[in-house]
Design a protein around this motif. Sequence first.
Motif, PDB file in Angstrom:
ATOM      1  N   PHE A 162      -1.641 -13.158  64.071  1.00  0.00           N
ATOM      2  CA  PHE A 162      -2.249 -14.287  64.768  1.00  0.00           C
ATOM      3  C   PHE A 162      -3.600 -13.884  65.357  1.00  0.00           C
ATOM      4  O   PHE A 162      -4.596 -14.603  65.218  1.00  0.00           O
ATOM      5  N   LEU A 163      -3.608 -12.732  66.016  1.00  0.00           N
ATOM      6  CA  LEU A 163      -4.821 -12.281  66.686  1.00  0.00           C
ATOM      7  C   LEU A 163      -5.916 -11.937  65.681  1.00  0.00           C
ATOM      8  O   LEU A 163      -7.083 -12.283  65.874  1.00  0.00           O
ATOM      9  N   GLN A 164      -5.545 -11.261  64.611  1.00  0.00           N
ATOM     10  CA  GLN A 164      -6.547 -10.881  63.608  1.00  0.00           C
ATOM     11  C   GLN A 164      -7.243 -12.110  63.033  1.00  0.00           C
ATOM     12  O   GLN A 164      -8.474 -12.166  62.935  1.00  0.00           O
ATOM     13  N   LYS A 165      -6.469 -13.122  62.642  1.00  0.00           N
ATOM     14  CA  LYS A 165      -7.056 -14.305  62.024  1.00  0.00           C
ATOM     15  C   LYS A 165      -7.801 -15.158  63.048  1.00  0.00           C
ATOM     16  O   LYS A 165      -8.811 -15.794  62.721  1.00  0.00           O
ATOM     17  N   ALA A 166      -7.321 -15.180  64.278  1.00  0.00           N
ATOM     18  CA  ALA A 166      -8.040 -15.904  65.322  1.00  0.00           C
ATOM     19  C   ALA A 166      -9.413 -15.284  65.548  1.00  0.00           C
ATOM     20  O   ALA A 166     -10.413 -15.994  65.739  1.00  0.00           O
ATOM     21  N   GLU A 167      -9.471 -13.964  65.512  1.00  0.00           N
ATOM     22  CA  GLU A 167     -10.759 -13.282  65.688  1.00  0.00           C
ATOM     23  C   GLU A 167     -11.679 -13.515  64.484  1.00  0.00           C
ATOM     24  O   GLU A 167     -12.898 -13.637  64.640  1.00  0.00           O
ATOM     25  N   GLU A 168     -11.113 -13.583  63.293  1.00  0.00           N
ATOM     26  CA  GLU A 168     -11.929 -13.910  62.126  1.00  0.00           C
ATOM     27  C   GLU A 168     -12.535 -15.301  62.258  1.00  0.00           C
ATOM     28  O   GLU A 168     -13.706 -15.520  61.930  1.00  0.00           O
ATOM     29  N   LEU A 169     -11.725 -16.266  62.730  1.00  0.00           N
ATOM     30  CA  LEU A 169     -12.231 -17.617  62.941  1.00  0.00           C
ATOM     31  C   LEU A 169     -13.341 -17.610  63.985  1.00  0.00           C
ATOM     32  O   LEU A 169     -14.399 -18.237  63.790  1.00  0.00           O
ATOM     33  N   ARG A 170     -13.120 -16.897  65.087  1.00  0.00           N
ATOM     34  CA  ARG A 170     -14.128 -16.798  66.134  1.00  0.00           C
ATOM     35  C   ARG A 170     -15.437 -16.245  65.572  1.00  0.00           C
ATOM     36  O   ARG A 170     -16.527 -16.773  65.854  1.00  0.00           O
ATOM     37  N   ASP A 171     -15.365 -15.224  64.759  1.00  0.00           N
ATOM     38  CA  ASP A 171     -16.573 -14.613  64.200  1.00  0.00           C
ATOM     39  C   ASP A 171     -17.272 -15.551  63.214  1.00  0.00           C
ATOM     40  O   ASP A 171     -18.509 -15.584  63.147  1.00  0.00           O
ATOM     41  N   ARG A 172     -16.502 -16.300  62.428  1.00  0.00           N
ATOM     42  CA  ARG A 172     -17.114 -17.260  61.503  1.00  0.00           C
ATOM     43  C   ARG A 172     -17.846 -18.344  62.280  1.00  0.00           C
ATOM     44  O   ARG A 172     -18.960 -18.748  61.908  1.00  0.00           O
ATOM     45  N   TRP A 173     -17.231 -18.842  63.343  1.00  0.00           N
ATOM     46  CA  TRP A 173     -17.884 -19.871  64.148  1.00  0.00           C
ATOM     47  C   TRP A 173     -19.118 -19.326  64.852  1.00  0.00           C
ATOM     48  O   TRP A 173     -20.127 -20.018  64.982  1.00  0.00           O
ATOM     49  N   ASP A 174     -19.021 -18.080  65.305  1.00  0.00           N
ATOM     50  CA  ASP A 174     -20.162 -17.462  65.971  1.00  0.00           C
ATOM     51  C   ASP A 174     -21.353 -17.398  65.014  1.00  0.00           C
ATOM     52  O   ASP A 174     -22.501 -17.649  65.402  1.00  0.00           O
ATOM     53  N   ALA A 175     -21.073 -17.087  63.763  1.00  0.00           N
ATOM     54  CA  ALA A 175     -22.147 -17.024  62.764  1.00  0.00           C
ATOM     55  C   ALA A 175     -22.729 -18.413  62.506  1.00  0.00           C
ATOM     56  O   ALA A 175     -23.944 -18.571  62.349  1.00  0.00           O
ATOM     57  N   LEU A 176     -21.871 -19.442  62.478  1.00  0.00           N
ATOM     58  CA  LEU A 176     -22.355 -20.803  62.258  1.00  0.00           C
ATOM     59  C   LEU A 176     -23.224 -21.271  63.418  1.00  0.00           C
ATOM     60  O   LEU A 176     -24.253 -21.927  63.214  1.00  0.00           O
ATOM     61  N   VAL A 177     -22.799 -20.937  64.628  1.00  0.00           N
ATOM     62  CA  VAL A 177     -23.585 -21.318  65.800  1.00  0.00           C
ATOM     63  C   VAL A 177     -24.930 -20.601  65.785  1.00  0.00           C
ATOM     64  O   VAL A 177     -25.974 -21.161  66.135  1.00  0.00           O
ATOM     65  N   SER A 178     -24.942 -19.336  65.341  1.00  0.00           N
ATOM     66  CA  SER A 178     -26.176 -18.543  65.329  1.00  0.00           C
ATOM     67  C   SER A 178     -27.212 -19.123  64.380  1.00  0.00           C
ATOM     68  O   SER A 178     -28.416 -19.045  64.638  1.00  0.00           O
ATOM     69  N   THR A 179     -26.781 -19.701  63.282  1.00  0.00           N
ATOM     70  CA  THR A 179     -27.732 -20.226  62.297  1.00  0.00           C
ATOM     71  C   THR A 179     -28.413 -21.498  62.776  1.00  0.00           C
ATOM     72  O   THR A 179     -29.423 -21.910  62.217  1.00  0.00           O
ATOM     73  N   ASP A 180     -27.853 -22.130  63.806  1.00  0.00           N
ATOM     74  CA  ASP A 180     -28.418 -23.388  64.280  1.00  0.00           C
ATOM     75  C   ASP A 180     -29.710 -23.175  65.048  1.00  0.00           C
ATOM     76  O   ASP A 180     -30.568 -24.057  65.090  1.00  0.00           O
ATOM     77  N   GLY A 181     -29.838 -22.036  65.693  1.00  0.00           N
ATOM     78  CA  GLY A 181     -31.044 -21.732  66.445  1.00  0.00           C
ATOM     79  C   GLY A 181     -31.015 -22.218  67.873  1.00  0.00           C
ATOM     80  O   GLY A 181     -31.844 -21.826  68.690  1.00  0.00           O
ATOM     81  N   SER A 182     -30.057 -23.078  68.200  1.00  0.00           N
ATOM     82  CA  SER A 182     -29.982 -23.603  69.563  1.00  0.00           C
ATOM     83  C   SER A 182     -28.704 -23.167  70.272  1.00  0.00           C
ATOM     84  O   SER A 182     -28.338 -23.739  71.287  1.00  0.00           O
TER      85      SER A 182
END
Length: 568
Positions: A162-182
Motif C-alpha cells: 500500500f505504502l509503496q504504490k501510494a508513494e509512486e502515486l504521490r511522485d507521479r502527481w508531484d511531477a505533473l504539478v511541476s510541469t504546470d509551472g505554477s
Amino acid sequence: MECSASLLFSWLFKALGLFLALVIARGIFWLVNLLWVAPLLDPLASLPGPEAPAFQSHFSQVNDPDITPEVYRDWTHNLFGKTFRYHGYGRHDYRLMSFDLRVLSHVLTSPVYEKPWQTRAYLGRLLGRGVFNMEGHEHRALRKLIGPAFTAQAVKGMSPIFLQKAEELRDRWDALVSTDGSSSATFDVAHWISRTTFDIFGLAGFDYHFNALHDESEQVYSAYRRMFSISDKASQLRVLKQLYLPIAEKIWPDENDKITQQCLKTIRDSGISLINTKREACMAEKPDFASNEKDILSLLIKSNLTNEPSNQLSDTDLLDQLSSFLFAGSDSTAVAITWCLHILSQHPEIQDRLRAEIIAGPASEASPSSRRNSTSSISSTSSTLQTDAIDSLPYLDAVLRETLRVTPPVHGTLRVATADDLIPVSSPVVLRNGKVIHENEHIRIKKGSFVHLPVEGVNLSEDIWGPDAREFNPDRWNSLPAGATSPAFPGLANLMSFSFGRASCPGYRFALLEAKVILATLLPQFVFSPVGGIEIGKYNSVLTRPFVRGKLDTEGIQLPLRISRYTD
C-alpha cells in the motif's frame, strides 16, 4: 398412400394447432396471474407506499443518488414511515424497502434471503462464480476458504505494498504539478486513484505487476478496464438482454459483446498461467514460500491444498475469486478514496485539520519534503511500522468512516425471499386499511418478493445519525448517537457500506487500511481544491461514481480536482 399422407398431415396440423393453443393459453394465464391475480394476493400490497399507474416504475426515485436523499426523507418522515413498498417494473412487482434496523438485520442474517439470480448472473458474467455472487453452501465454503487471506495479520503483511504504490502515486502527481509551472495542476483524480488501487491489488492479490501508474498498456489491466467501462455504460435494455436472452450475445454479438469476450479470454489465459506458477511454487515447498509469498492468491492456494480434494477449488474457481476481489478490492476502494478527496476539497478546514494530524502523527517520522524523496521496499519493516501508525490516527479514521457513510460506493442492494416469511419490525407500520403492525409484530412477505436494502439511505437516516445526518461531520464518530450503536449492527456501528451478516465484505480491513495509507501519503504533499465552473454529480452503475454534469455521455466517469503543493 396419398390418403394416408393427407390424414397424417391433417393430424400433425391439428396437433400443432392444439399445442400452440395450449402455449398461448398458458401464456395468457401466466400474464393474467402476473399482472392482476398475484398482486391482489401479495401481502406487500397492503403496506403503505408511493402510488403510480399500473406499469410505472419507481426505479428512478430509489436508484438515482442525486435525488434519493430527498425522496427517502420525504417517504420516511412525511408519508410512509420506515417500512413500505414501491413498484419495481410495475404494480405487479411490489418491492419491500425498510429503514427499520430490525427488518434489515433479519433480512441480512436470515438464510431465507439471497441475492436475486439476476444480480448473480450479471456479476457472474463479468467476474465468474465469485464469493460475492454465490449463495448457500457454496458461499459458506468460499467464505471459510478466503478467510485467512483477510485476517488482520494478513492485511498487515500486505501494507508495505500500500505504502509503496501510494508513494509512486504521490511522485507521479508531484511531477505533473511541476510541469504546470505554477505549483498546481488540474487532472482527473478518479482515474489516477483507480490506477493506483489496480496496482495495489495486482501485487497484494496476485503478486502481479499491472504497472498501471506508469503505463496503462499492460494487457490484463487493459482487459479489465475495457470490460468494466462497458459494464458501467450499459443501458437498462442491454442489461435486460444479458439477463433474459444471454444466447443473443453468442448468436448476434454486438461490438461490446465481442470486446467483453476478448477481455475475458485475456484475463483467464493469464490468470490460469499465474495460478499454475503459484501452485508449483507452493507444492515444491520452497523454504521461502511461507515467509515471502503473502499475496492473496498464494494464501488461497495454500488454504485450498489443505482441504479434502472434494472441497478444493478448481483453477477456474480460484480465478473467479480473484476477479471478484479485484473488482471489489480495487474499484470500490478507489471510488471511496475519490469521494473522500472530493469532500475534502469542499471542506478545506477539515482537510487542514486532517493534514495537520498526519504530519504531526507517529507516521510522520520524517518531514513531508524528505518523505517526498524517499523510496520504500515492499518487505520493509519500517514501512509496516509506518502503516501501523497511520492506521492508529483517530481523525483519519473518522474522516474515512464519515466518507463511507455519506458517499458509500454501493448505493443499494437487493435480496429475494426464497420462502414465505414473517419479518419482525421495531417501528410501527400503518397499513393501507388503517391497521397498525406494532413493535415486535411481523409483516408478511411471500416467496419470490424482492427486498431493497437502501445502503445510502440508512447511512443518511436522521433517525439513526441525528438531525445533521446529511452533513459531513467526522467528529460525530467521537460520540455516536444511540441509534448508531445498535447491537443489531455490529462492527462499524450502523454503517451499511460494508454490509454485515452473511454477506458482509470479507475484505473491509484491506480496504480501510489501503485508503488510509493513500490519503496519509497524499495530504502532507498536496492541497485539493474544487475546479471552478463545473459541478460533480453521482452516477449509479453497480458502484456510485463521480461525473461532470453535462459531460457524462462524452467524457464518462471522472473527478477533476485542482491540486497544489502544500507548503508549511
